[in-house]
Design a protein around this motif. Structure first.
Motif, PDB file in Angstrom:
ATOM      1  N   SER A 182      13.993  -1.588  -1.039  1.00  0.00           N
ATOM      2  CA  SER A 182      13.087  -3.145  -1.470  1.00  0.00           C
ATOM      3  C   SER A 182      12.533  -3.369  -1.130  1.00  0.00           C
ATOM      4  O   SER A 182      11.579  -4.013  -0.218  1.00  0.00           O
ATOM      5  CB  SER A 182      14.124  -4.440  -0.679  1.00  0.00           C
ATOM      6  N   LYS A 183      11.023  -3.149  -2.156  1.00  0.00           N
ATOM      7  CA  LYS A 183       9.657  -2.858  -2.175  1.00  0.00           C
ATOM      8  C   LYS A 183       9.303  -3.694  -3.383  1.00  0.00           C
ATOM      9  O   LYS A 183      10.547  -4.124  -4.197  1.00  0.00           O
ATOM     10  CB  LYS A 183       8.776  -1.686  -2.140  1.00  0.00           C
ATOM     11  N   ARG A 184       8.158  -4.933  -2.739  1.00  0.00           N
ATOM     12  CA  ARG A 184       7.522  -4.976  -4.257  1.00  0.00           C
ATOM     13  C   ARG A 184       7.520  -4.440  -6.011  1.00  0.00           C
ATOM     14  O   ARG A 184       7.729  -4.868  -6.993  1.00  0.00           O
ATOM     15  CB  ARG A 184       6.863  -6.284  -3.791  1.00  0.00           C
ATOM     16  N   LEU A 216      -3.509  -6.080   3.010  1.00  0.00           N
ATOM     17  CA  LEU A 216      -1.590  -6.416   3.571  1.00  0.00           C
ATOM     18  C   LEU A 216      -1.624  -7.679   3.394  1.00  0.00           C
ATOM     19  O   LEU A 216       0.021  -8.446   3.121  1.00  0.00           O
ATOM     20  CB  LEU A 216      -2.013  -6.252   4.891  1.00  0.00           C
ATOM     21  N   ARG A 217      -2.722  -8.865   3.543  1.00  0.00           N
ATOM     22  CA  ARG A 217      -2.363 -10.102   3.763  1.00  0.00           C
ATOM     23  C   ARG A 217      -1.455 -10.773   2.423  1.00  0.00           C
ATOM     24  O   ARG A 217      -0.746 -11.225   2.040  1.00  0.00           O
ATOM     25  CB  ARG A 217      -3.066 -10.739   3.984  1.00  0.00           C
ATOM     26  N   GLN A 218      -2.268  -9.335   1.178  1.00  0.00           N
ATOM     27  CA  GLN A 218      -1.785  -9.894  -0.286  1.00  0.00           C
ATOM     28  C   GLN A 218      -0.296  -9.495  -0.262  1.00  0.00           C
ATOM     29  O   GLN A 218      -0.061  -9.956  -0.678  1.00  0.00           O
ATOM     30  CB  GLN A 218      -3.341  -9.285  -0.935  1.00  0.00           C
ATOM     31  N   GLU A 219      -0.163  -8.024  -0.001  1.00  0.00           N
ATOM     32  CA  GLU A 219       0.724  -6.954  -0.397  1.00  0.00           C
ATOM     33  C   GLU A 219       1.969  -8.754   0.168  1.00  0.00           C
ATOM     34  O   GLU A 219       3.074  -7.957  -0.156  1.00  0.00           O
ATOM     35  CB  GLU A 219       1.071  -6.295   0.214  1.00  0.00           C
ATOM     36  N   THR A 266      11.933   5.710 -13.131  1.00  0.00           N
ATOM     37  CA  THR A 266      12.980   6.373 -11.963  1.00  0.00           C
ATOM     38  C   THR A 266      11.842   5.325 -10.599  1.00  0.00           C
ATOM     39  O   THR A 266      12.810   4.946  -9.569  1.00  0.00           O
ATOM     40  CB  THR A 266      12.323   7.712 -12.064  1.00  0.00           C
ATOM     41  N   LEU A 267      10.963   5.491 -10.957  1.00  0.00           N
ATOM     42  CA  LEU A 267      10.294   4.304  -9.889  1.00  0.00           C
ATOM     43  C   LEU A 267      10.915   3.262 -10.043  1.00  0.00           C
ATOM     44  O   LEU A 267      10.787   2.763  -8.149  1.00  0.00           O
ATOM     45  CB  LEU A 267       8.645   4.499 -10.102  1.00  0.00           C
ATOM     46  N   ALA A 268      11.487   2.605 -10.759  1.00  0.00           N
ATOM     47  CA  ALA A 268      11.306   1.498 -10.650  1.00  0.00           C
ATOM     48  C   ALA A 268      13.065   1.319  -9.625  1.00  0.00           C
ATOM     49  O   ALA A 268      13.048   0.608  -9.011  1.00  0.00           O
ATOM     50  CB  ALA A 268      11.919   1.028 -11.803  1.00  0.00           C
TER      51      ALA A 268
END
Lengths: 618, 332
Positions: free
Chosen positions: A211-213, B57-60, A202-204
């Motif tokens: 569009s997050k890492r 944040l820099r890492q992120e 679900t999280l994926a």
């Protein structure tokens, strides 16, 4: 669950309304069992609900100002800068400032109708601050005392406790800050973005959708309680953002579950919605004059005063003048950590700094740039602060070029070149290059005046404007020998506020940024000067001072050293901030402090008590 | 012809690669990165900065990686159609640009049409009536448009529109229509606001176009083929439009290359002064705060449009003017 609750209440409201009982508004409002009754200030009256307040901002990220203006805090400052529980029913401080017991109001709800409970604190502490993925560097600095976090105890549904081994005087002011320390979050909402509570698949999907890492990035972006970029995030503030950025217009609707009421039992805020329109900053004064803002102070400066005053009738508003709470509007920062050895030696010498200060004609600056409305003096606290002493403002700030010349002569700087400029011991002419971020004409104007003043004591002043980042880097690296910037951030301190701005503590202190960095991060070298070490010591003692009396004694000692040593050279202060206030808008104080810290701009004047005489703009 | 087009298309790839490297380098040239300028901005407003959070944040955001790595992430993203992430807005670049693109295209298209409508007849008139009062008069007006600084004209018109027509200051529509679906009223409100930027941006382009059309046309007007045409009894109007005008339009076609990107970027300074919700101010802001992916993707987009535009104008030129031959061994 939250959606269901909301639907349930809406349905309930409809049923009641159909039965012809109470108005929908009254039922929708869901007060805590023990709401906070707000007493109006003497210059305020009880108002009525309704209407729209318009205001202007230059960037869409400025909507975070609504968190500042709204100023609903666990504990907050009053107008007199005393700390009082606000969202919390009570807060009990024990063991000499080591233990803090927070008591939550019963039946207090988030803006989405879900109950606000101890779980929201637990979730923050265990699942955010101490989660390696979300906070790889551990809990925020303000929660650490000597590098150690507090023990968190969940006592019951409405009570939590934070306890440190040492007293933590930062805690309450941090909670009350203009940008507060949020130690609570809407756990019921955020759990859907947290790996410990939601299945990986679900999280994926959600991570992909936004569009997050990774899920940590997703959680952060959904949980911005200060920046308000997520309209779905439940809040406890008076108004709730309903617009998804990016946009040119943001609508903040009243929070139906807000915890404050007036003495007649009407729920606050009075104003139904706040509309923020985004316009370029140079157009904001013109738009305000055209009547496009109900309340406007940001992006308006004293230079706009006459222009705005002339449009009062046409735009149906009044211009109020509030006071600015900077220690000095424009201050010079001699760099005690300059790379150049000759200059470093001079900048570290108190008589030299005193001479520079004595040579400035502050009265002229006041007359030329500020119509004589400012207070002339050093960079220190303002008369309205309980810690104020006249001598802090006056010390080494009288205009006395003769004494200044004498001080310089005593330092052995007697040689001059054929232009009358004094020479450094190594033969170079004394040219002080003042680095400026190059943003305000105000700074340039004042430097222009100081140039003439210093010429009289044989010192040449040159200005070097650059960009803000470049400017900072030059100061941090020691390349700059002097910088121009605003004075003390908070010139209205009480004894309970941290005196860190007077002692080396962070890198962003342009007079000793490398020492500041040393105390902030442990990198670099500590100062050797006895007076600076004394300030560091006093700052440390303040943290352990058991009572207000001792704290304020320490503050005064620090201020006295700071003023006597002239670590920064102040010019004028008490600059006025114009406010455009619609004739329709009531309860805005005629006089006030327009300051970030500790006032949170409109925050301490409780923007939720402002009300509209007629429904404006409709 | 096909070979030529294929060759040109292939050449576009290395061109764009080089452009992307230059764009990325230039954005990174000023000292610091987005977080540095972010911290500086917070500080100037009195807000405090949590160093840990900045480190996080820099890492992120991947700002702790080396420059080539950051470039690689960005470029590979671009190929997949991912424009990257805007730090300033905390949103993917695609979403940030969103609606602004339509409004920008609308403003720019109207401006271009406005310029043509004004410049073409004037240019033709000036050339055919060289040194007449009309020529001088119209040229004068054109030069005034060229010489007045755009931002100044924008401010003056803004003030007049507000005082005399009650048009709200700045923006492209009255505030109640922002974020609302399209309605007739919204459209009318946009029209009310649109004429200011169109006139302001248009006037500066008009004069240049008038001059070039006039000069080119004058060159052609006395050439033997025109005289021949006239001698054979062609009407003046038909003669003018069919031969010398067509030939003198070369410059106009060649302009298409630079016009395409300007449709998207609009006139930044005017848009900034008028606080138009177009893409120009956004690009400027992104460059100032070193929001590198937003700025980078934007500039790349403009570069792609320029490259395509140049191709289009080359092809159109070949079609328009038979005297232009394709080089490189290819023949028509």
């Amino acid at each position: 669950m939250s959606i269901n609750l909301n639907t349930f209440f809406t349905a309930l409201a409809l049923v009641v309304w159909l039965l012809g009982g109470i108005s929908v508004q009254a039922v929708m409002a869901d007060l805590p069992e023990e709401p906070l009754v707000t007493k109006m200030a003497p210059d305020q009256t009880i108002g009525k609900q309704g209407g729209t307040l318009y205001t202007l901002m230059a960037k869409s990220k400025d909507i975070r100002m609504m968190t500042v203006f709204g100023y609903a805090r666990l504990v907050g400052f009053t107008r007199n800068f005393e700390l009082k529980p606000d969202l919390l029913k009570d807060i009990i401080v024990e063991e000499g400032g080591r233990s803090f017991t927070l008591i939550i109001r019963k039946g207090h709800r988030w803006s989405d109708g879900h109950l606000f409970t101890a779980e929201d604190f637990r979730y923050y502490w265990e699942d955010i601050a101490n989660n390696k993925k979300l906070s790889p560097f551990g809990p925020p600095q303000q929660l650490m005392v000597k590098g150690k976090p507090p023990t968190f105890t969940l006592i019951d549904e409405h009570t939590v406790r934070y306890r440190w081994d040492e007293p933590n005087p930062y805690f309450l002011p941090a909670l009350a800050g203009a940008r507060p320390l949020f130690i609570y979050v809407p756990a019921h909402y955020l759990k859907q973005f947290h790996a410990s509570y939601t299945q990986a698949e679900t999280l994926a999907l959600l991570v992909d959708k936004y569009s997050k890492r990774n899920w940590a990035g997703l959680h952060h972006s959904r949980a911005r309680q200060y920046k308000l970029t997520n309209p779905k995030l439940p809040v406890l503030q008076p108004w709730v953002n309903t617009t998804k950025p990016p946009s040119e217009r943001f609508v903040f609707k009243r929070n139906p579950n807000y915890h404050r009421v007036d003495e007649k039992g009407q729920q606050l805020p009075y104003i139904d919605q706040v509309v923020i329109n985004i316009a370029s900053s140079s157009l904001i004064p013109a738009k305000a004059r055209a009547g496009d803002a109900t309340l406007q102070a940001r992006y308006i400066r004293l230079d706009n005063y006459t222009f705005l005053k002339a449009g009062e009738k046409q735009g149906n508003y009044k211009v109020f003048l509030w006071k600015n709470a900077r220690g000095s509007q424009v201050a010079l920062y001699p760099n005690l950590n300059a790379n150049d050895p000759e200059w470093r030696k001079l900048m570290q010498s108190a008589p030299f700094r005193r001479a520079l200060s004595l040579a400035i004609n502050r009265h002229e600056i006041n007359q030329v740039v500020y119509y004589g409305l400012a207070i002339e003096g050093g960079n220190t606290v303002l008369p309205a602060s309980p810690l104020y002493d006249k001598k802090f403002t006056k010390n080494w700030c009288q205009y006395d070029p003769k004494l200044a010349n004498q001080l310089l002569d005593e330092l052995g700087l007697t040689k001059r070149n054929n232009l009358g400029i004094r020479l450094l011991p190594d033969g170079r002419p004394m040219e002080i290059i003042v680095q400026s971020p190059g943003e305000s004409t105000e700074q340039t104007d004042i430097l222009e005046l100081i140039r003439d003043h210093w010429r009289a004591i044989g010192i040449k002043l040159l200005t070097r404007p650059s960009q803000r980042e470049v400017f900072r880097n030059r100061v941090f690296s020691g390349e700059a020998i002097m910088a121009v910037w605003e004075g003390l951030d908070n010139a209205l301190p009480t004894a309970e506020m941290n005196p860190k701005q007077l002692a080396p503590s962070v890198q962003e202190q342009y007079q000793w940024s490398q020492w500041g960095k040393y105390y902030e991060t442990g990198q670099g070298k500590p100062p050797q000067q006895p007076e600076v070490l004394e300030l560091v010591n006093l700052h440390r003692n303040w943290m352990h001072a058991p009572n207000i009396q001792q704290k304020s004694d320490i503050w005064r000692q620090m201020l006295s050293i700071y003023a006597d040593q002239v670590y920064t050279i102040g010019t004028v202060t008490g600059i006025l901030q114009p406010l455009v206030v619609s004739n329709n808008l009531m309860n805005v104080p005629k006089e006030g402090w327009f300051s970030w810290e500790p006032g949170a701009y409109f925050g301490v004047y409780r923007m939720d008590t402002f009300w509209l005489k007629t429904k404006a703009g409709e | 012809m096909f070979n030529y087009i294929a060759h040109r298309m292939l050449m576009m790839i290395p061109t764009l690669v080089v452009i992307s490297i230059i764009v990325f380098t230039i954005i990174q040239l000023p000292p610091g990165d987005f977080l540095e300028s972010y911290m500086a901005e917070l500080q100037s407003q009195g807000e405090s900065i949590d160093k840990q959070k900045i480190a996080y944040l820099r890492q992120e955001y991947g700002l702790d990686k080396s420059m080539p790595e950051q470039y690689w992430t960005w470029v590979t993203g671009l190929l997949e159609g991912d424009l990257g992430y805007s730090f300033e807005y905390n949103l993917p670049v695609r979403e940030v640009v969103g609606d602004r693109m339509y409004l920008t295209i609308m403003v720019s298209m109207l401006t271009i049409i406005f310029t043509w409508i004004i410049a073409f007849p004037i240019g033709m008139y000036s050339a055919t009536h060289q040194y007449s009062w009309g020529d001088y008069g119209l040229t004068l007006i054109g030069f005034i448009g060229l010489a007045t600084p755009n931002f100044l004209l924008a401010l003056v018109l803004l003030y007049l529109a507000n005082v005399y027509f009650g048009v709200s200051i700045g923006g492209l529509m009255d505030e109640q229509y922002v974020n609302k679906p399209w309605t007739w009223d919204k459209f009318k409100s946009i029209l009310e606001h649109l004429w200011i930027p169109v006139i302001v941006i248009g006037t500066s382009g008009t004069a240049g176009m008038i001059r070039r059309l006039r000069a080119n046309l004058l060159d052609e007007l006395n050439k033997p083929y025109v005289v021949t045409g006239r001698a054979k009894g062609l009407g003046e109007k038909k003669l003018l439009i069919k031969y010398p005008l067509r030939v003198s339009l070369n410059f106009f076609i060649a302009d298409i290359g630079s016009m395409l990107p300007s449709i998207i970027s609009g006139a930044e300074i005017v848009a900034l002064v008028l606080s138009l919700p177009t893409t120009g101010p956004m690009l400027l802001g992104a460059l100032q705060s070193q929001d590198m992916y937003l700025a980078g993707s934007f500039l790349m987009f403009l570069a792609v449009l320029t490259v395509i535009g140049v191709l289009v104008s080359d092809l159109a030129l070949a079609a328009l003017d038979p005297r232009i031959r394709l080089t490189g061994g290819a023949t028509k």
